[in-house]
Design an enzyme around this catalytic site. Structure first.
Site, mmCIF file in Angstrom:
data_model
loop_
_atom_site.group_PDB
_atom_site.id
_atom_site.type_symbol
_atom_site.label_atom_id
_atom_site.label_comp_id
_atom_site.label_asym_id
_atom_site.label_seq_id
_atom_site.Cartn_x
_atom_site.Cartn_y
_atom_site.Cartn_z
ATOM 1 N N GLN A 133 -3.612 64.472 33.545
ATOM 2 C CA GLN A 133 -3.102 64.019 34.839
ATOM 3 C C GLN A 133 -1.617 63.669 34.747
ATOM 4 O O GLN A 133 -1.247 62.829 33.934
ATOM 5 C CB GLN A 133 -3.905 62.781 35.258
ATOM 6 C CG GLN A 133 -3.482 62.172 36.575
ATOM 7 C CD GLN A 133 -4.258 60.898 36.865
ATOM 8 O OE1 GLN A 133 -4.402 60.043 35.986
ATOM 9 N NE2 GLN A 133 -4.750 60.760 38.070
ATOM 10 N N GLY A 134 -0.791 64.313 35.557
ATOM 11 C CA GLY A 134 0.640 63.995 35.560
ATOM 12 C C GLY A 134 0.993 63.215 36.816
ATOM 13 O O GLY A 134 1.467 63.784 37.808
ATOM 14 N N TYR A 135 0.757 61.944 36.793
ATOM 15 C CA TYR A 135 1.009 61.095 37.961
ATOM 16 C C TYR A 135 2.149 60.109 37.678
ATOM 17 O O TYR A 135 3.241 60.203 38.203
ATOM 18 C CB TYR A 135 -0.260 60.298 38.327
ATOM 19 C CG TYR A 135 -1.189 60.988 39.307
ATOM 20 C CD1 TYR A 135 -1.363 62.360 39.299
ATOM 21 C CD2 TYR A 135 -1.914 60.246 40.231
ATOM 22 C CE1 TYR A 135 -2.231 62.980 40.193
ATOM 23 C CE2 TYR A 135 -2.779 60.853 41.124
ATOM 24 C CZ TYR A 135 -2.931 62.223 41.108
ATOM 25 O OH TYR A 135 -3.776 62.808 41.990
ATOM 26 N N SER A 136 1.844 59.102 36.807
ATOM 27 C CA SER A 136 2.804 58.020 36.564
ATOM 28 C C SER A 136 4.091 58.534 35.938
ATOM 29 O O SER A 136 4.100 59.538 35.218
ATOM 30 C CB SER A 136 2.189 56.991 35.609
ATOM 31 O OG SER A 136 1.060 56.409 36.182
ATOM 32 N N SER A 168 -3.027 60.872 30.017
ATOM 33 C CA SER A 168 -4.207 60.721 29.153
ATOM 34 C C SER A 168 -4.550 62.041 28.501
ATOM 35 O O SER A 168 -4.690 63.049 29.181
ATOM 36 C CB SER A 168 -5.415 60.252 29.965
ATOM 37 O OG SER A 168 -5.085 59.142 30.731
ATOM 38 N N GLU A 250 -11.289 59.154 40.758
ATOM 39 C CA GLU A 250 -10.990 58.462 39.506
ATOM 40 C C GLU A 250 -11.582 57.058 39.532
ATOM 41 O O GLU A 250 -12.244 56.630 38.607
ATOM 42 C CB GLU A 250 -9.476 58.381 39.282
ATOM 43 C CG GLU A 250 -9.118 57.571 38.028
ATOM 44 C CD GLU A 250 -7.619 57.513 37.745
ATOM 45 O OE1 GLU A 250 -6.840 57.764 38.680
ATOM 46 O OE2 GLU A 250 -7.264 57.206 36.600
ATOM 47 N N SER A 383 -3.909 49.126 39.089
ATOM 48 C CA SER A 383 -4.124 47.830 38.439
ATOM 49 C C SER A 383 -4.960 46.917 39.329
ATOM 50 O O SER A 383 -5.132 47.174 40.520
ATOM 51 C CB SER A 383 -2.773 47.164 38.178
ATOM 52 O OG SER A 383 -2.183 46.798 39.404
ATOM 53 N N GLU A 385 -4.232 44.183 40.540
ATOM 54 C CA GLU A 385 -3.410 43.669 41.640
ATOM 55 C C GLU A 385 -3.323 44.690 42.777
ATOM 56 O O GLU A 385 -3.385 44.333 43.952
ATOM 57 C CB GLU A 385 -2.010 43.319 41.124
ATOM 58 C CG GLU A 385 -1.970 42.100 40.204
ATOM 59 C CD GLU A 385 -2.600 42.328 38.836
ATOM 60 O OE1 GLU A 385 -2.677 43.503 38.394
ATOM 61 O OE2 GLU A 385 -3.031 41.348 38.194
#
Lengths: 402, 355
Positions: A133-136, A168, A250, A383, A385
Site C-alpha cells: 500500500q502506497g498511502y502515507s 507494509s 482495512e 490512529s 485519535e
C-alpha cells in the site's frame, strides 16, 4: 431467522467442504499458521505448503466470496462461514492473504475496469502476486490528503516522483496500489489511485527497523517511474473516494473482521499466565489483588468486544448495512491487544523483557516482541485519535473542529 | 441492537412511543416533587398493566405472554431512557421466582395478578447497604419467616415479597407480620426496609433458586441502565451542539469530541453485554451468572462515566435542580450499587472463571 431450506443448503455445502479439505489439506500442516508472514516476511515454502496454496488457490476458496469469474470461490457468506468452521475444525489455515486480499481486491472489484479485474484479481486469488500500500508519506500521516507524490501526465503514461512511507511488506511486494497527486491545485480532488510495479525502474525500497527489531514497513522512493495510463483505477481525481473505501476494508480487517479477533483470543488467557507465573492464594485466587483486578477488567473488555463483533455481524446481516458498532472496533481492538501485552510483560517480570538468547523461554521472548509490535496497532490504519474524530463527526454529528 | 423478531420490534417501538408521550422525564419530576411516598407512578403503572408489559415473562397459562427476558429488557430500556418510575424491573424477577418455584398454588394465585399489573411483587434479598455474598440471616420456622430486609426496591408499594432466607427462597404476602419503613434516597424512587416478624411464608426453592433470581434481577436493571445511559449521552450530545462559547458551538472542540467518542465506544460495548445477558437467560444458558456479572460490571462503569460526564459537560446548568442531569446522576448511583457494584461483579467474574 434463516429459513429451513437455507439451512439445508449450507449443510450440504458443509459435506462438500469437508470432503474437499480432507482430500487437499496436507496433514503435516495441521495446526500451523502463516499468519505472521505479513510481519516477518515470507519464508521458503515447503512442498506441502506450496501444494496447499496451489490447491486452495485453484479452488478459489482462499477468497471464498469473490466472484468465480475472477478466480474467487463464488460462495455465499453463509457458505464461507461454514468453510471457515470446517477449516478451523481440522486445524487448516488460509494461505491466501495479505493486502491484496484484505484491501486491494475488494476495492478493485468495486472500481476497476473489466480488464483490470481480469489482470489482477485471479493472481491475488491464487496467492501469486503480493501487493503493498502506497498511502502515507513523510508529510502526510493522519492528514493523508496532504500527500505530494506527483504523477505527471506524459500522454500515454504518468511519470511518478515522490516518497511513500510505512509501506507494509514493501520489500517483498510485486505491486503497489498508491495514492498520487495528479492535480496540485486541489487537495482531495487532486488525488488519483494508481497501480505501480515495484520492479519498475526508479522504484527503490528501504526497510524501516522498528522498536520490536522487525522491519515490516519500508520507505519507498519513486524517481521518474513510468506508469502506463491503463494502471489508473477509476477516474483522475477519484483517488480519495476509492482510497477511503479501501480504508474501510482495512479497518474492518484490522479490527477483527479478517481474523485478528481470533488472534486476540489466541494463546493463553492472561489470567492463566498470571496463575502460572504469580501463584494463587488458599482459595485459588490470584495472589496479587491489584493485578487480579486489572486482569478481570481486561478479560471483561475482551468478552464485551467479542460480543460486539458478533452483534455487529448479525446486525449487518439482518439490516443489510454496516452497524454503527463497527466504528468502535479499531480502537477497542487496539486497546485490548495492548492491554493484553502490557499485562503479559508485567506478569512475567524481567523474564517478559528478554531480547534474545539463552535464559528465556520462547514464549517470553515472544512476549517482548508482541508487546513492542503492538504499539503499532493504535497508529496504523488511522490512529486512535483519528478514529475518535471519525466517530465524533460521522456518527455523533459533531461539527468540524478545523 | 440485538436481532429482534417482529413481536420484539413492535414491543420496543410501542414502549418507546409510550415513554416519550405518556412518561417523559417531566412526569418523573412531577412525581418526585409531589413526594407521594409511593416512589412509583401509579397512573403509569396502570398503563403498563393494560399494555401487558407486566406479564412479558409470565407463562401463558397464567395470563402472561412469555415473550422472555430480552423482550422485557427492551421495554425496561425504553422506560429507563425517560426515568419512568414503574416497578417493572422488580415484578419481572419476582414473577420468575414464582414461576420457577415449587408451589403450584402460588402460581395460580399470584401470577395472573402480577401479569395484569394489579399486584406489585418485589424481591427482598439484601440485609445491609452493600450487596455481597454474605449468608442471609432471615429464617423460616413452621412456615413463618422472620428477619429484616434492607433497601427493598418498590418496598413501599409492593403487596408481595420474594424473600431470601438461610435455606432458600420464600413468598410472603403483605399483611400479618410484615411492616416497612421508607428509606428516602437520592433517586426519589421507592426503597424500604421491610421487617418480617413471623410472617406466613410459602417455600419456592433452595439457595440455587435465590441465586438464579438475583442474576435475573441484576441483568434486568442493566437494561434500565442502558436506556438511561443512551438518553443521558444523547442529551449531552445535543447540548454541545447548541451551547456557544468563544463564538462557536462546544461540539467543535476536539477535546470534547474525543470525550464523547470515548463514551460512545463504551456505550456500544455496554449494549452488547446487556443484550447478551438477556439473551443468555432466554436461551437457558449455563453461564447466566457470568453474563450477569459481566453485564453489571460494564453497565455500572459505563453509566457512571456517562452520567458524570453529563453533569460536567453541561457546566453550571448541569448542577441545577432544574436540569435533568441531576436526576440521571442520582438514579445512576443507586443502580450502580444495586445488586452489587462493579468491584463486586469483577471479583465474582474472576472467581467464576477460576482465578
Amino acid at each position: 431467522m434463516a429459513s429451513v431450506a437455507a439451512i439445508d443448503e449450507t449443510e450440504t455445502f458443509r459435506a462438500e467442504a469437508r470432503d474437499w479439505l480432507a482430500a487437499n489439506f496436507p496433514a503435516s500442516l495441521k495446526g500451523t499458521d502463516n499468519a505472521m508472514s505479513a510481519i516477518d516476511g515470507p519464508s521458503e515454502e515447503t512442498a506441502d505448503q506450496r501444494a496447499w496454496r496451489e490447491a486452495i488457490g485453484e479452488k478459489g476458496w482462499g477468497v471464498p466470496i469473490w466472484p468465480r469469474q475472477y478466480g474467487g470461490g463464488g460462495l455465499s457468506r453463509a457458505e464461507a462461514r461454514v468453510l471457515q468452521e470446517e477449516m478451523a475444525r481440522i486445524g487448516a489455515y488460509n494461505p491466501i492473504g495479505g493486502m491484496g486480499v484484505m484491501m486491494f481486491g475488494p476495492t478493485l472489484l468495486e472500481y476497476g475496469t473489466e480488464a483490470q479485474k481480469q489482470e489482477h484479481i485471479p493472481a491475488i486469488a491464487k496467492g501469486e502476486v503480493r501487493w503493498c500500500q502506497g498511502y502515507s508519506e513523510p508529510g502526510a500521516g493522519s492528514d493523508l490528503a496532504a500527500l505530494q507524490t506527483f504523477a505527471e501526465d506524459k500522454g500515454d503514461h504518468y511519470l511518478v516522483n515522490g516518497q511513500k512511507t510505512w509501506t507494509s511488506g514493501g520489500q517483498w511486494a510485486d505491486k503497489c496500489f498508491a495514492l498520487v497527486r495528479t492535480d496540485k491545485s486541489k487537495k482531495h480532488e487532486g488525488i488519483s489511485f494508481l497501480l505501480i510495479d515495484m520492479d519498475a525502474p526508479g522504484v527503490e525500497v528501504k526497510p524501516i527497523r522498528l522498536i520490536s527489531g522487525s522491519s515490516p514497513f519500508c520507505e519507498t522512493f519513486f524517481t521518474n517511474v513510468k506508469v502506463p495510463k491503463e494502471n489508473l483505477v477509476g477516474r483522475e481525481g477519484e483517488g480519495w473516494t476509492i482510497g477511503k473505501r479501501l480504508l474501510q476494508h482495512e479497518r474492518s480487517s484490522l479490527s477483527g473482521g479478517g481474523g485478528s479477533a481470533g488472534r486476540l483470543l489466541a494463546g493463553k488467557p492472561v489470567s492463566e499466565l498470571a496463575k502460572e507465573y504469580r501463584g494463587t492464594d488458599g482459595e485459588g485466587r490470584l495472589a496479587d489483588t491489584d493485578l487480579r483486578s486489572r486482569i478481570v477488567r481486561h478479560e471483561m473488555d475482551q468478552r464485551a468486544f467479542m460480543m460486539t463483533l458478533r452483534r455487529a455481524a448479525l446486525e449487518a446481516k439482518t439490516n443489510q448495512g454496516p452497524s454503527a458498532a463497527t466504528s468502535i472496533m479499531k480502537n477497542v481492538g487496539a486497546r485490548i491487544t495492548q492491554d493484553k501485552a502490557e499485562l503479559g510483560i508485567e506478569i512475567m517480570g524481567m523474564n517478559g523483557l528478554g531480547w534474545e538468547g539463552e535464559g528465556f523461554s520462547e514464549a517470553e521472548l515472544n512476549q517482548t516482541r508482541t508487546w513492542l509490535w503492538g504499539k503499532a496497532v493504535s497508529i496504523y490504519g488511522g490512529s486512535s485519535e483519528i478514529q475518535n474524530n471519525v466517530i465524533a463527526k460521522r456518527i455523533l454529528g459533531m461539527l468540524d473542529h478545523q | 441492537m440485538a436481532v429482534l423478531n417482529d413481536e420484539q420490534v413492535m414491543l420496543r417501538d410501542m414502549a418507546r412511543e409510550w415513554a416519550d408521550h405518556e412518561s417523559p422525564v417531566a412526569a418523573f419530576r412531577r412525581l418526585r416533587n409531589a413526594a407521594t411516598g409511593v416512589g412509583h407512578d401509579p397512573q403509569a403503572w396502570n398503563s403498563v398493566g393494560q399494555m401487558g408489559w407486566a406479564g412479558v415473562v409470565v407463562p401463558e397459562e397464567y395470563g402472561g405472554s412469555a415473550f422472555g427476558y430480552l423482550s422485557l429488557g427492551l421495554v425496561i430500556e425504553q422506560l429507563g431512557r425517560n426515568l419512568s418510575a414503574t416497578p417493572l424491573a422488580s415484578t419481572g424477577p419476582a414473577a420468575t421466582a414464582i414461576a420457577m418455584g415449587e408451589d403450584e398454588g402460588a402460581k395460580a394465585e399470584w401470577l395472573p395478578r402480577i401479569a395484569d399489573g394489579s399486584v406489585i411483587a418485589t424481591l427482598a434479598i439484601d440485609e445491609g447497604p452493600v450487596h455481597g455474598d454474605q449468608a442471609y440471616s432471615a429464617r423460616v420456622e413452621d412456615g413463618r419467616l422472620s428477619g429484616t430486609k434492607a433497601f427493598v426496591a418498590e418496598g413501599d408499594g409492593a403487596a408481595l415479597f420474594v424473600v431470601a432466607a438461610t435455606d432458600g427462597l420464600y413468598l410472603v404476602a403483605d399483611g400479618e407480620g410484615v411492616s416497612r419503613r421508607t428509606r428516602a434516597m437520592a433517586d426519589a424512587r421507592s426503597h424500604a426496609d421491610v421487617v418480617f416478624d413471623g410472617a406466613p411464608a410459602i417455600r419456592l426453592g433452595g439457595p440455587e433458586l435465590t441465586a438464579a433470581i438475583v442474576d435475573r434481577a441484576t441483568i434486568l436493571i442493566t437494561a434500565e441502565m442502558l436506556g438511561m445511559a443512551e438518553a443521558a449521552f444523547a442529551t449531552t450530545n445535543d447540548y454541545l451542539k447548541t451551547r456557544v462559547q468563544f463564538g462557536q458551538p462546544l461540539s467543535t472542540f476536539q477535546a470534547l469530541q474525543h470525550r464523547m467518542a470515548k463514551q460512545f465506544t463504551e456505550l456500544e460495548l455496554m449494549r452488547s453485554v446487556v443484550e447478551g445477558a438477556l439473551e443468555a437467560i432466554d436461551a437457558g444458558r449455563s453461564d447466566i451468572d457470568q453474563t450477569a456479572s459481566l453485564a453489571k460490571a460494564v453497565a455500572s462503569e459505563t453509566l457512571k462515566l456517562v452520567s458524570r460526564e453529563m453533569v460536567q459537560l453541561h457546566g453550571g446548568i448541569g448542577m441545577t435542580d432544574e436540569h435533568d442531569a441531576g436526576l440521571y446522576l442520582k438514579r445512576s448511583a443507586v443502580l450502580e450499587a444495586m445488586w452489587g457494584n462493579a468491584a463486586y461483579h469483577r471479583d465474582r467474574f474472576a472467581r467464576l472463571n477460576g482465578y
